[in-house]
Design a protein around this motif. Sequence first.
Motif, PDB file in Angstrom:
ATOM      1  N   PHE A  42      42.482  39.339  68.116  1.00 25.19           N
ATOM      2  CA  PHE A  42      43.319  39.795  67.006  1.00 25.19           C
ATOM      3  C   PHE A  42      43.176  38.840  65.830  1.00 25.19           C
ATOM      4  N   LEU A  43      43.176  37.543  66.104  1.00 21.40           N
ATOM      5  CA  LEU A  43      43.022  36.535  65.061  1.00 21.40           C
ATOM      6  C   LEU A  43      41.661  36.669  64.367  1.00 21.40           C
ATOM      7  N   ILE A  44      40.621  36.892  65.134  1.00 29.56           N
ATOM      8  CA  ILE A  44      39.275  37.049  64.562  1.00 29.56           C
ATOM      9  C   ILE A  44      39.236  38.235  63.602  1.00 29.56           C
ATOM     10  N   PHE A  45      39.741  39.381  64.046  1.00 29.08           N
ATOM     11  CA  PHE A  45      39.705  40.569  63.204  1.00 29.08           C
ATOM     12  C   PHE A  45      40.617  40.424  61.987  1.00 29.08           C
ATOM     13  N   ALA A  46      41.744  39.749  62.160  1.00 34.19           N
ATOM     14  CA  ALA A  46      42.643  39.508  61.023  1.00 34.19           C
ATOM     15  C   ALA A  46      41.978  38.589  60.006  1.00 34.19           C
ATOM     16  N   LEU A  47      41.329  37.535  60.477  1.00 37.22           N
ATOM     17  CA  LEU A  47      40.633  36.623  59.563  1.00 37.22           C
ATOM     18  C   LEU A  47      39.513  37.333  58.814  1.00 37.22           C
ATOM     19  N   LEU A  48      38.770  38.185  59.514  1.00 41.73           N
ATOM     20  CA  LEU A  48      37.708  38.953  58.846  1.00 41.73           C
ATOM     21  C   LEU A  48      38.287  39.894  57.795  1.00 41.73           C
ATOM     22  N   ALA A  49      39.391  40.542  58.107  1.00 47.46           N
ATOM     23  CA  ALA A  49      40.006  41.463  57.151  1.00 47.46           C
ATOM     24  C   ALA A  49      40.511  40.717  55.923  1.00 47.46           C
ATOM     25  N   VAL A  50      41.166  39.595  56.140  1.00 46.90           N
ATOM     26  CA  VAL A  50      41.693  38.816  55.018  1.00 46.90           C
ATOM     27  C   VAL A  50      40.554  38.249  54.176  1.00 46.90           C
ATOM     28  N   ALA A  51      39.554  37.685  54.840  1.00 48.48           N
ATOM     29  CA  ALA A  51      38.439  37.071  54.110  1.00 48.48           C
ATOM     30  C   ALA A  51      37.671  38.104  53.295  1.00 48.48           C
ATOM     31  N   SER A  52      37.437  39.281  53.865  1.00 43.14           N
ATOM     32  CA  SER A  52      36.656  40.281  53.136  1.00 43.14           C
ATOM     33  C   SER A  52      37.450  40.947  52.017  1.00 43.14           C
ATOM     34  N   SER A  53      38.782  40.925  52.097  1.00 46.78           N
ATOM     35  CA  SER A  53      39.569  41.531  51.021  1.00 46.78           C
ATOM     36  C   SER A  53      40.020  40.525  49.962  1.00 46.78           C
ATOM     37  N   MET A  54      39.789  39.255  50.179  1.00 44.71           N
ATOM     38  CA  MET A  54      40.211  38.241  49.208  1.00 44.71           C
ATOM     39  C   MET A  54      39.620  38.440  47.808  1.00 44.71           C
ATOM     40  N   PRO A  55      38.345  38.763  47.658  1.00 43.25           N
ATOM     41  CA  PRO A  55      37.830  38.977  46.295  1.00 43.25           C
ATOM     42  C   PRO A  55      38.556  40.091  45.550  1.00 43.25           C
ATOM     43  N   VAL A  56      38.899  41.151  46.249  1.00 42.00           N
ATOM     44  CA  VAL A  56      39.609  42.259  45.611  1.00 42.00           C
ATOM     45  C   VAL A  56      41.015  41.825  45.220  1.00 42.00           C
ATOM     46  N   ILE A  57      41.681  41.099  46.107  1.00 38.38           N
ATOM     47  CA  ILE A  57      43.033  40.624  45.824  1.00 38.38           C
ATOM     48  C   ILE A  57      43.013  39.658  44.636  1.00 38.38           C
ATOM     49  N   ILE A  58      42.061  38.748  44.622  1.00 42.87           N
ATOM     50  CA  ILE A  58      41.951  37.791  43.516  1.00 42.87           C
ATOM     51  C   ILE A  58      41.666  38.508  42.204  1.00 42.87           C
ATOM     52  N   GLU A  59      40.775  39.480  42.233  1.00 42.62           N
ATOM     53  CA  GLU A  59      40.437  40.244  41.017  1.00 42.62           C
ATOM     54  C   GLU A  59      41.662  41.003  40.497  1.00 42.62           C
ATOM     55  N   LYS A  60      42.405  41.629  41.396  1.00 39.32           N
ATOM     56  CA  LYS A  60      43.621  42.345  40.984  1.00 39.32           C
ATOM     57  C   LYS A  60      44.645  41.376  40.405  1.00 39.32           C
ATOM     58  N   TYR A  61      44.774  40.202  41.031  1.00 39.50           N
ATOM     59  CA  TYR A  61      45.712  39.195  40.536  1.00 39.50           C
ATOM     60  C   TYR A  61      45.303  38.713  39.151  1.00 39.50           C
ATOM     61  N   ARG A  62      44.008  38.440  38.964  1.00 34.19           N
ATOM     62  CA  ARG A  62      43.524  37.982  37.652  1.00 34.19           C
ATOM     63  C   ARG A  62      43.759  39.040  36.593  1.00 34.19           C
ATOM     64  N   THR A  63      43.550  40.309  36.910  1.00 40.70           N
ATOM     65  CA  THR A  63      43.785  41.396  35.969  1.00 40.70           C
ATOM     66  C   THR A  63      45.271  41.502  35.648  1.00 40.70           C
ATOM     67  N   TYR A  64      46.117  41.332  36.655  1.00 40.52           N
ATOM     68  CA  TYR A  64      47.561  41.395  36.460  1.00 40.52           C
ATOM     69  C   TYR A  64      48.042  40.255  35.580  1.00 40.52           C
ATOM     70  N   VAL A  65      47.528  39.055  35.797  1.00 42.03           N
ATOM     71  CA  VAL A  65      47.939  37.892  35.016  1.00 42.03           C
ATOM     72  C   VAL A  65      47.489  38.025  33.568  1.00 42.03           C
ATOM     73  N   LYS A  66      46.308  38.590  33.332  1.00 43.50           N
ATOM     74  CA  LYS A  66      45.816  38.764  31.965  1.00 43.50           C
ATOM     75  C   LYS A  66      46.686  39.715  31.157  1.00 43.50           C
ATOM     76  N   LYS A  67      47.299  40.700  31.822  1.00 43.87           N
ATOM     77  CA  LYS A  67      48.142  41.663  31.124  1.00 43.87           C
ATOM     78  C   LYS A  67      49.417  41.026  30.604  1.00 43.87           C
ATOM     79  N   ASP A  68      49.915  40.012  31.299  1.00 44.97           N
ATOM     80  CA  ASP A  68      51.172  39.366  30.889  1.00 44.97           C
ATOM     81  C   ASP A  68      51.016  38.474  29.741  1.00 44.97           C
TER      82      ASP A  68
END
Length: 109
Positions: free
Chosen positions: A83-109
Amino acid sequence: ARLLAFQKDFDAHGFSYLVSLMLFPGTPFVVITMLAGTSHVPLYTFIAALIIALVPGTVIYTYAGKEFITLHSMRDIFSWHFFLIFALLAVASSMPVIIEKYRTYVKKD
């Protein structure tokens, strides 16, 4: 038309695409390098994505390999280790998308 739209999106968000593709276990590395080579992603962006994606990916896949040796039955796949392995893979592979969304959100403010 779809390929042109993908190319434009890949050029705009190349770093996120590259890191996500490198962390996804099913993507052959030759495909990633060919996509990067045919896009307008700068070489330094490709190298940065390579370094950032390879370190956590290598750690996660090494841990997964170590744990796969301990499998004795199909029941073992449902242990907390896997479970930990699959969770780490899911988090690691989605981090670029999360960071990009966060950067876009911060730029709007």
